[in-house]
Structure formats: C-alpha cells, structure tokens
Design a protein around this motif. Sequence first.
Motif, short mmCIF file in Angstrom:
data_model
loop_
_atom_site.label_atom_id
_atom_site.label_comp_id
_atom_site.label_asym_id
_atom_site.label_seq_id
_atom_site.Cartn_x
_atom_site.Cartn_y
_atom_site.Cartn_z
N GLU A 28 77.47 -85.40 146.23
CA GLU A 28 77.06 -84.74 147.47
C GLU A 28 75.97 -85.58 148.15
OE1 GLU A 28 74.99 -80.60 149.12
OE2 GLU A 28 75.15 -80.99 146.96
N VAL A 29 76.25 -86.04 149.37
CA VAL A 29 75.23 -86.74 150.14
C VAL A 29 74.33 -85.70 150.80
CG1 VAL A 29 74.80 -88.31 152.06
CG2 VAL A 29 76.77 -88.71 150.56
N VAL A 30 73.08 -85.62 150.31
CA VAL A 30 72.18 -84.55 150.77
C VAL A 30 71.34 -84.98 151.95
CG1 VAL A 30 72.08 -83.45 148.50
CG2 VAL A 30 70.42 -85.24 149.07
N GLY A 31 71.34 -86.28 152.29
CA GLY A 31 70.56 -86.72 153.43
C GLY A 31 70.58 -88.23 153.58
N THR A 32 70.02 -88.69 154.70
CA THR A 32 69.91 -90.12 154.97
C THR A 32 68.51 -90.42 155.48
OG1 THR A 32 70.69 -89.90 157.26
CG2 THR A 32 72.37 -90.28 155.56
N ALA A 33 68.12 -91.69 155.38
CA ALA A 33 66.83 -92.14 155.89
C ALA A 33 67.00 -93.55 156.42
CB ALA A 33 65.76 -92.10 154.81
N ALA A 34 66.21 -93.91 157.45
CA ALA A 34 66.36 -95.20 158.11
C ALA A 34 65.28 -96.20 157.73
CB ALA A 34 66.37 -95.01 159.63
N ASP A 35 64.27 -95.78 156.96
CA ASP A 35 63.24 -96.70 156.51
C ASP A 35 62.59 -96.15 155.25
OD1 ASP A 35 60.85 -95.02 157.20
OD2 ASP A 35 61.55 -95.34 159.24
N GLY A 36 61.72 -96.95 154.64
CA GLY A 36 61.12 -96.56 153.38
C GLY A 36 60.25 -95.33 153.47
N GLN A 37 59.52 -95.18 154.55
CA GLN A 37 58.66 -94.00 154.70
C GLN A 37 59.49 -92.73 154.77
OE1 GLN A 37 56.05 -94.53 158.07
NE2 GLN A 37 54.79 -96.08 157.06
N GLN A 38 60.56 -92.77 155.54
CA GLN A 38 61.45 -91.61 155.60
C GLN A 38 62.06 -91.33 154.24
OE1 GLN A 38 64.44 -91.92 158.66
NE2 GLN A 38 62.96 -92.41 160.28
N ALA A 39 62.37 -92.38 153.50
CA ALA A 39 62.98 -92.21 152.18
C ALA A 39 62.06 -91.47 151.23
CB ALA A 39 63.35 -93.58 151.60
N VAL A 40 60.80 -91.88 151.19
CA VAL A 40 59.84 -91.23 150.29
C VAL A 40 59.70 -89.75 150.65
CG1 VAL A 40 57.44 -91.19 149.54
CG2 VAL A 40 58.61 -93.39 149.84
#
Length: 215
Positions: A28-40
């Motif tokens: 299940e893909v629960v989300g996406t992020a476009a940079d490291g800050q968003q990822a954290v």
Amino acid sequence: MIRVLLVDDQPLLLSGFSLILSTEPDLEVVGTAADGQQAVAAVTELAPDVVLMDVQMPLLDGIEATRQVVAGSRAKVVMLTTFDRDDYLFDALQAGASGFLLKNADPDDLVAGVRAVAEGHALLAPEVTRRVIEAGRHAPADVDERRLAPLTAREREVLSLVAAGLSNGEIASRLVLGEATVKTHVSNVLSKLQLRDRVQAVVLAYESGLVRPHR
C-alpha cells in the motif's frame, strides 16, 4: 499489508513507482514526498514500513533524510538512484539504509526488494558490498579481534557466511544446522555487536578483516 512511502523530486517517477507497487495485493502506497524534509515529516505522520528514498533532492538530500528517518522511526529505507556510484551506496549504508536499488531496476525487482526489506532482509548483493568496501575503506591487514571479541567461534562463522551473501537456509545447509538455530546465531551476532541489521553486519565483517574483498 506493507505500507510504503515514496520519496523523489520527479513527479513522473513517483507516479510510475506508485502504479507498480499499488497493483500488488500486499503493498500500500501511503504517501509521497518531493524532498528530504517532506520525507521526514511524512514518516512521522504516516508511519510507513518501507521508504523508497531518492538520493539527490532539494532542501535535504536522501542520505541525511535517511539518517533522520532511521533515528526517529522503525521505517526501513531503500535508497533509489540513477547513478551506480560507490560513494552514494557507502554513504547510504552508513546513514542506516537497509537496501539500495537503481531506478532502472525491473518492476519485479522493485516489488521483491520492498518485500524483502519489510521482512528484515538486506537488499544488497554481496558483489556490490565488496565493491563498496574496496572503494570506501581498505580492509585491515589483520583481523580486528577487539571488534569480534563478543562472538563465539560459531557466531563468527555465521557472520562470515552472512557477509558472503548466504541466506539463513543456505547457511543452515552449509553448517548442517537447523534454520531456526541459524536465525538465533544471526540474532546473537546483531545483538552482541550492536548492529541494526544484516547490512551493518556485512559491512562490519569486511571492515574488521573477517572477510576480505576478492577482485
């Protein structure tokens, strides 16, 4: 169900990875992020099991983002890059990544890699590991007995086979042991040497001189 977070600054790649993984019944893909800050931030909010993390991104690169994710959560990180670069791979392992994949990997390899890492396995071919150790650090002339001192003779033997890329089943066959016994030995190695996973065990085996790179 394995919860996956996708991190990449290229929207087309995010869409492609999401499409590939979403067709699998156990992913299940629960989300996406476009940079490291968003990822954290997304890891804190969404609690994924596995993060597919790009290396080169704006604001915060994938290496530092991986370091923060591993320190602050139970998520496993698989590094993704278009570059087959030793320094990226070595830095990723040092940051705490559990695996490494090129972005041009086959879809089946991507899916299998996510599953393997979620189950606690390392996603790193032994030949790649040897190349990284050769490029990143020179193997010591002698075995570093101080680092290996906590291990029994059998545990050292198991560690050397882990570093050779053998699975628990293959190690069991090689040593004529039950697979459950091998799992116990591997667990003891990780605990005694204060290692997070098999990736760190492989790196330590080479760095300590227990296993030597072969050209």
